[in-house]
Motif scaffolding. Structure first.
Motif, PDB file in Angstrom:
ATOM      1  N   LYS A  24      23.939 -32.156  58.822  1.00  0.00           N
ATOM      2  CA  LYS A  24      23.090 -31.547  59.118  1.00  0.00           C
ATOM      3  C   LYS A  24      22.609 -30.402  59.571  1.00  0.00           C
ATOM      4  CE  LYS A  24      22.849 -33.607  64.151  1.00  0.00           C
ATOM      5  NZ  LYS A  24      22.441 -34.103  65.170  1.00  0.00           N
ATOM      6  N   HIS A  25      23.410 -29.290  59.984  1.00  0.00           N
ATOM      7  CA  HIS A  25      24.059 -28.221  59.967  1.00  0.00           C
ATOM      8  C   HIS A  25      23.776 -27.011  59.022  1.00  0.00           C
ATOM      9  CE1 HIS A  25      22.305 -28.764  64.782  1.00  0.00           C
ATOM     10  NE2 HIS A  25      23.348 -29.988  64.311  1.00  0.00           N
ATOM     11  N   ILE A  26      22.847 -26.093  58.880  1.00  0.00           N
ATOM     12  CA  ILE A  26      24.052 -25.232  57.962  1.00  0.00           C
ATOM     13  C   ILE A  26      25.021 -24.831  58.437  1.00  0.00           C
ATOM     14  CG2 ILE A  26      22.854 -23.127  59.082  1.00  0.00           C
ATOM     15  CD1 ILE A  26      22.100 -22.009  56.937  1.00  0.00           C
ATOM     16  N   GLU A  27      25.864 -23.923  57.229  1.00  0.00           N
ATOM     17  CA  GLU A  27      27.132 -23.263  57.264  1.00  0.00           C
ATOM     18  C   GLU A  27      27.161 -22.348  57.216  1.00  0.00           C
ATOM     19  OE1 GLU A  27      29.774 -22.129  58.660  1.00  0.00           O
ATOM     20  OE2 GLU A  27      31.013 -23.558  58.144  1.00  0.00           O
ATOM     21  N   PHE A  28      27.301 -21.281  57.854  1.00  0.00           N
ATOM     22  CA  PHE A  28      26.856 -19.499  57.800  1.00  0.00           C
ATOM     23  C   PHE A  28      28.187 -18.884  57.900  1.00  0.00           C
ATOM     24  CE2 PHE A  28      22.931 -20.152  60.569  1.00  0.00           C
ATOM     25  CZ  PHE A  28      23.455 -20.878  61.753  1.00  0.00           C
ATOM     26  N   GLY A  46      31.416 -22.645  61.017  1.00  0.00           N
ATOM     27  CA  GLY A  46      32.112 -23.598  60.908  1.00  0.00           C
ATOM     28  C   GLY A  46      31.582 -25.330  61.091  1.00  0.00           C
ATOM     29  N   THR A  47      30.060 -25.284  60.677  1.00  0.00           N
ATOM     30  CA  THR A  47      29.928 -26.579  60.883  1.00  0.00           C
ATOM     31  C   THR A  47      30.526 -27.284  60.295  1.00  0.00           C
ATOM     32  OG1 THR A  47      27.767 -25.481  59.859  1.00  0.00           O
ATOM     33  CG2 THR A  47      27.708 -26.149  61.920  1.00  0.00           C
ATOM     34  N   THR A  64      24.434 -24.943  68.807  1.00  0.00           N
ATOM     35  CA  THR A  64      24.144 -26.335  69.203  1.00  0.00           C
ATOM     36  C   THR A  64      25.026 -27.762  68.425  1.00  0.00           C
ATOM     37  OG1 THR A  64      22.164 -26.773  68.182  1.00  0.00           O
ATOM     38  CG2 THR A  64      21.889 -26.302  70.962  1.00  0.00           C
ATOM     39  N   ALA A  65      25.128 -27.159  67.714  1.00  0.00           N
ATOM     40  CA  ALA A  65      25.528 -27.620  65.808  1.00  0.00           C
ATOM     41  C   ALA A  65      26.715 -29.086  66.631  1.00  0.00           C
ATOM     42  CB  ALA A  65      26.169 -27.217  65.158  1.00  0.00           C
ATOM     43  N   LEU A  66      27.592 -28.472  67.267  1.00  0.00           N
ATOM     44  CA  LEU A  66      28.905 -29.064  67.129  1.00  0.00           C
ATOM     45  C   LEU A  66      28.431 -29.947  68.766  1.00  0.00           C
ATOM     46  CD1 LEU A  66      32.316 -29.343  66.136  1.00  0.00           C
ATOM     47  CD2 LEU A  66      31.549 -29.285  69.170  1.00  0.00           C
ATOM     48  N   LEU A  77      42.776 -27.508  62.316  1.00  0.00           N
ATOM     49  CA  LEU A  77      42.171 -28.135  61.543  1.00  0.00           C
ATOM     50  C   LEU A  77      42.169 -26.641  60.558  1.00  0.00           C
ATOM     51  CD1 LEU A  77      41.012 -31.635  61.365  1.00  0.00           C
ATOM     52  CD2 LEU A  77      43.173 -30.971  60.643  1.00  0.00           C
ATOM     53  N   PRO A  78      42.066 -26.548  59.100  1.00  0.00           N
ATOM     54  CA  PRO A  78      41.797 -26.102  58.098  1.00  0.00           C
ATOM     55  C   PRO A  78      40.735 -25.544  57.360  1.00  0.00           C
ATOM     56  CG  PRO A  78      43.445 -27.276  56.929  1.00  0.00           C
ATOM     57  CD  PRO A  78      43.574 -27.871  58.339  1.00  0.00           C
ATOM     58  N   ARG A  79      39.323 -24.380  57.264  1.00  0.00           N
ATOM     59  CA  ARG A  79      38.488 -24.562  57.221  1.00  0.00           C
ATOM     60  C   ARG A  79      38.115 -25.683  56.190  1.00  0.00           C
ATOM     61  NH1 ARG A  79      34.764 -20.579  60.126  1.00  0.00           N
ATOM     62  NH2 ARG A  79      33.356 -21.188  58.239  1.00  0.00           N
ATOM     63  N   LYS A  80      37.117 -26.609  55.389  1.00  0.00           N
ATOM     64  CA  LYS A  80      36.390 -26.483  54.495  1.00  0.00           C
ATOM     65  C   LYS A  80      36.351 -26.071  53.613  1.00  0.00           C
ATOM     66  CE  LYS A  80      37.894 -31.660  54.793  1.00  0.00           C
ATOM     67  NZ  LYS A  80      38.629 -31.783  53.805  1.00  0.00           N
TER      68      LYS A  80
END
Lengths: 154, 738
Positions: free
Chosen positions: B75-79, B82-83, B129-131, B213-216
């Motif tokens: 639900k949060h943007i990835e910019f 790391g969301t 706040t995302a995580l 964990l590696p970034r998606k």
């Protein structure tokens, strides 16, 4: 019509000769991996290779690229580029990622010219590529890791 | 959690419409009001305000397909923060999925399902706040999906569920040697009722949380295939560049489009509320068209002052008391009777965010709906702004949230400025074709919505033992929040919380503390900028504390330590950073250390800066030793990356960041006049993470505000001079050779 060779394919473009290569790649050919950041050769996001050398495509008129071999992030597969990409993945260099095509093109060019760059060499070669996420610490590490992997594979 | 919290969306669909064999499992999670409010209260005080909470909000987060793939809807943007890695980690942890089978998908704009639990009924990303707001929610989603898959396997195999184990995406019954993947049971699981209760793992059973964990998003961001707003191309789409007025508050009087329309590729030229838009087949044609355009501006309402005049006004205002933000004891009397008193004035400039991807937005408008492609940070706000403009219900505004090439707060514009501009262009051509609005770097730098300018006046008193007994902190600067939809939540009793954060919650034990605020207005648009109020409060407080320590003839770390006994997490990071940096050990001549500690967004960060003096007053920042306490470290490598990046972003502003106005004209445009940090100026960074079992808090912003005061304190240690303005205005000569 202007004819250019990108990643091994010839493209006939019906564009004004002063259109920068960046926009010919992005808006006309549809290769969007090369990014627009400043339009004035100040940030390096638009870096592509012209006959193997890194250039800023945002200020290079497309007409000046005719007869040259243009390589973009989508097409680069040199040993240096592969090593760079592997190191980028291994160290998770990217954050927002927008500048990273340019960073990888610049790093691949550096390692093609210099297989064992010092910190100062890396800073000098990469200072034209801005990263606002400041992934610089990892870019340095990844270039060194890629250099080691190239040396090991040689 | 209670059974009523979770709904099986695929079962609902099944009961309603029926689904074919092979369809997967989609789970939604309902948070009851009480739980949502506890989550909204968050850990710690700053995030503890409950904005009106909606009732039962279904949020669909997990989809398991017949091919075994697990799609996590984020639900949060990835910019960059790391969301797209951190949030799927939470689901994968409780689901016991293999990391390789996890895919990521951006959630649609729909606050009824995808609201930020710390923001009541609004969907958006910000305030680190995302995580934190997703921590329980996505673990519950994963645990519920796991339990249903197990129930399906138990039913299929005719054995008790308790005998089944799940590990790395494999469902197994050891006794009968039966095993299967998630895909084999997804269709059956989708028909089952939601379990009454699910148990979340205790930390000792975590397999992913706490691991790097590696970034998606790394693969697609290293081969050029990641899609940003700038990369969207729709059939028939035109690219729009807008000529904006040169001064804030000016508007279009008239324009002559003849020369612009003569440019090959230019399709149209239209007036919109924010300027004149040139639409063309491609960027370059639009740019040439705009260059050829003649616009006469109406500057009757235009702002024509400069930043020097603004700062002079702020300095004058600071002579008078402002609105009280904090009042402990009697700071005035304590100052008057102090053994030693010090005063210092601080000045902070306007700052542009300067994300690598200049602002842009793609829109397709028709009579009944509007579709947007954007690196959307405040989906709900953007939906309402666009709906208001077009006279549509907000749910008819569809937003495709894409990767953003940075934002640092800029894409969370409370007025949805560039989104509204893009829609205005599409509206002006009657929605004839889709429109991609593109700002040039200069447009982006000059469009306003800056980190505000601030003036701080600090006064403090020491007793004859060298103890701090009085603290007076006055802040002058535009309110970011006033006049925005956030006003009711974030402005209380005349105090914009974002203007004084970091100052009103000063952690140091001082008996008499006064913090007050002036919020003058002017037409230069302002906005939050990575770490918001702490961008200035951390600098003035932490450099002034160092100056007071020197006045008391105390070591800066010991001086702070004595006043932080009630704040163990501040103390923890400060001690860790000092220890790792070898605080107190002698350095070679010409080198020096400085320290700063600060809490923002419920995370605690301390940094020690090591600098070397160069020739002619220049210096290099060699190394930053950073300690962070952000609760449970879900992904330590992402946390390290955010500290590295936050330090670089803060250092960039500290060394060179300034937007100035002269006669109302912004004097900066591109990276030549608004220089930003380059690799040769980036120090080595060492990050140490405090082990904690507290709920996780954010890391996107808290690394940023600490570096400038740490560097300024190191400079003061090296030179004996104090630094009262940002940028530091002494040359950084880059990094010394290693």
């Amino acid at each position: 019509m202007i004819s250019i060779s990108v990643n091994g394919s010839v493209h006939e473009l019906d564009v004004e000769p002063d259109m920068p290569l960046l926009w010919a790649l992005r808006d006309v050919i549809g290769l969007t991996g090369t990014k627009f950041g400043c339009g004035k050769s100040l940030c390096g996001a638009c870096t592509v290779h012209l006959d193997g050398r890194p250039v800023r495509s945002c200020i290079l008129p497309v007409a000046a690229a005719t007869g040259k071999r243009i390589t973009t992030i989508e097409g680069i597969d040199s040993p240096a580029a592969k090593a760079v990409r592997e190191a980028w993945l291994a160290l998770d260099v990217v954050q927002c990622g927008y500048c990273q095509s340019g960073q990888i093109m610049a790093a691949a060019a550096l390692l093609t010219a210099d297989r064992d760059p010092s910190d100062a060499d890396i800073d000098a070669a990469m200072a034209g590529n801005i990263c606002r996420c400041a992934t610089y610490v990892r870019i340095r590490k990844a270039i060194k890791q890629a250099a080691r992997s190239l040396a090991g594979g040689a | 959690m209670a059974g009523s919290n979770i709904v099986n969306e695929s079962r609902r669909r099944f009961l309603k419409h029926g689904i074919g064999a092979g369809a997967g499992l989609t789970l939604g999670v309902y948070l009851p009001v009480a739980t949502a409010q506890r989550a909204a209260a968050g850990p710690g005080k700053a995030g503890g305000e409950v904005i009106a909470s909606s009732d039962f909000s279904p949020n669909a987060f997990v989809r398991i397909a017949g091919d075994g793939s697990v799609t996590v809807i984020v639900k949060h943007i990835e910019f960059g923060q790391g969301t797209y890695t951190g949030l799927p980690t939470l689901v994968a942890e409780e689901l016991d999925a293999a990391w390789e089978q996890v895919r990521v998908e951006a959630a649609p704009a729909d606050a009824s399902r995808y609201n930020n639990l710390f923001w009541g009924s609004s969907q958006g990303t910000g305030g680190s706040t995302a995580l934190a707001n997703s921590y329980q929610q996505l673990r519950q989603a994963g645990a519920t999906a796991r339990q249903m898959l197990v129930a399906a396997a138990a039913q299929a195999w005719g054995i008790p569920a308790a005998q089944i184990t799940v590990r790395q995406g494999v469902i197994e019954h050891a006794d009968s040697k039966r095993r299967g993947g998630f895909g084999e049971f997804a269709a059956l699981a989708a028909t089952l009722p939601v379990p009454e209760d699910v148990e979340l793992k205790t930390p000792d059973r975590f397999v992913y949380i706490g691991k790097p964990l590696p970034r998606k998003d790394s693969p697609e961001k290293t081969d050029g295939s990641a899609i940003y707003t700038q990369d969207i191309k729709l059939p028939g789409m035109l690219t729009a560049l807008v000529a904006h007025p040169p001064r804030f508050g000016a508007s279009v009087r008239s324009f002559d489009a003849a020369r612009a329309k003569a440019i090959r590729g230019v399709a149209d030229v239209v007036a919109i509320p924010s300027g004149v838009a040139v639409l063309a087949q491609d960027f370059w044609s639009a740019k040439k068209g705009r260059d050829a355009l003649t616009v006469e501006w109406d500057e009757g309402e235009a702002f024509k002052r400069g930043t020097d005049e603004i700062m002079a006004q702020y300095r004058e205002l600071a002579r008078r008391p402002g609105t009280v933000a904090r009042h402990d004891g009697d700071a005035n009397s304590a100052l008057a009777s102090a053994h030693t008193s010090l005063a210092a004035d601080y000045e902070f400039p306007y700052l542009a965010h300067a994300a690598m991807e200049p602002m842009n937005c793609v829109v397709k408008v028709n009579a009944e709906s509007c579709e947007i492609w954007n690196g959307a940070q405040l989906q709900t706000g953007d939906q309402y702004a666009v709906a208001t403009l077009l006279g549509l219900p907000p749910e008819q505004v569809k937003i495709n949230t894409l990767f953003a090439g940075g934002s640092f707060g800029r894409r969370a514009n409370p007025q949805s400025d560039y989104v509204v501009e893009a829609v205005s262009v599409a509206q002006a051509i009657d929605g004839r074709v889709p429109v991609k609005l593109v700002w040039t770097r200069e447009d982006d730098t000059r469009a306003g919505y800056y980190r505000p300018m601030y003036f701080h006046r600090l006064q403090a008193g020491l007793d004859n033992q060298g103890k701090l007994v009085a603290w007076q902190h006055r802040i002058v600067g535009q309110s970011i929040i006033a006049g925005t939809p956030f006003e009711s939540a974030l402005v209380k009793d005349g105090i914009d919380a974002t203007s004084v954060e970091g100052a009103s919650n000063l952690p140091y034990a001082i008996p008499n503390v006064a913090v007050d605020l002036h919020s003058p207005t002017n037409p230069v648009p302002v906005q939050w900028w990575r770490s918001v109020g702490s961008t200035h409060t951390a600098f003035s407080i932490e450099t002034f504390i160092d100056q007071l320590a020197a006045a008391a003839d105390r070591d800066p770390v010991e001086f702070r330590r004595e006043m932080l006994s009630e704040h163990p997490r501040h103390l923890g990071v400060m001690n860790l950073a000092a220890d790792k940096a070898g605080w107190g050990k002698p350095m070679t001549p010409g080198r020096a250390r400085g320290i700063a500690v600060h809490e923002s967004f419920n995370s605690f960060v301390a940094q020690v800066a090591e600098i070397t003096r160069g020739d002619g007053g220049s210096f290099t920042v060699d190394r930053i030793i950073c300690a962070v306490d952000c609760g449970v470290a879900v992904n330590p490598d992402v946390i390290r990356a955010q500290m590295e990046g936050g330090i670089g972003y803060g250092l960039s502003a500290a060394l060179a960041g300034t937007i100035t106005l002269k006669d109302g004209i912004v004097e900066q445009g591109n990276f030549d006049s608004y220089p930003v940090l380059r690799i040769n100026q980036m120090p080595a960074v060492e990050v140490h993470i405090v082990e904690s079992d507290a709920p996780p808090t954010g890391v996107g912003e808290p690394g940023t505000p600490v570096v400038a005061p740490a560097v300024a304190n190191a400079l003061a240690a090296a030179t004996g001079s104090r630094y009262y303005r940002l940028p530091l205005e002494i040359g950084s000569s880059g990094r010394p050779p290693a």
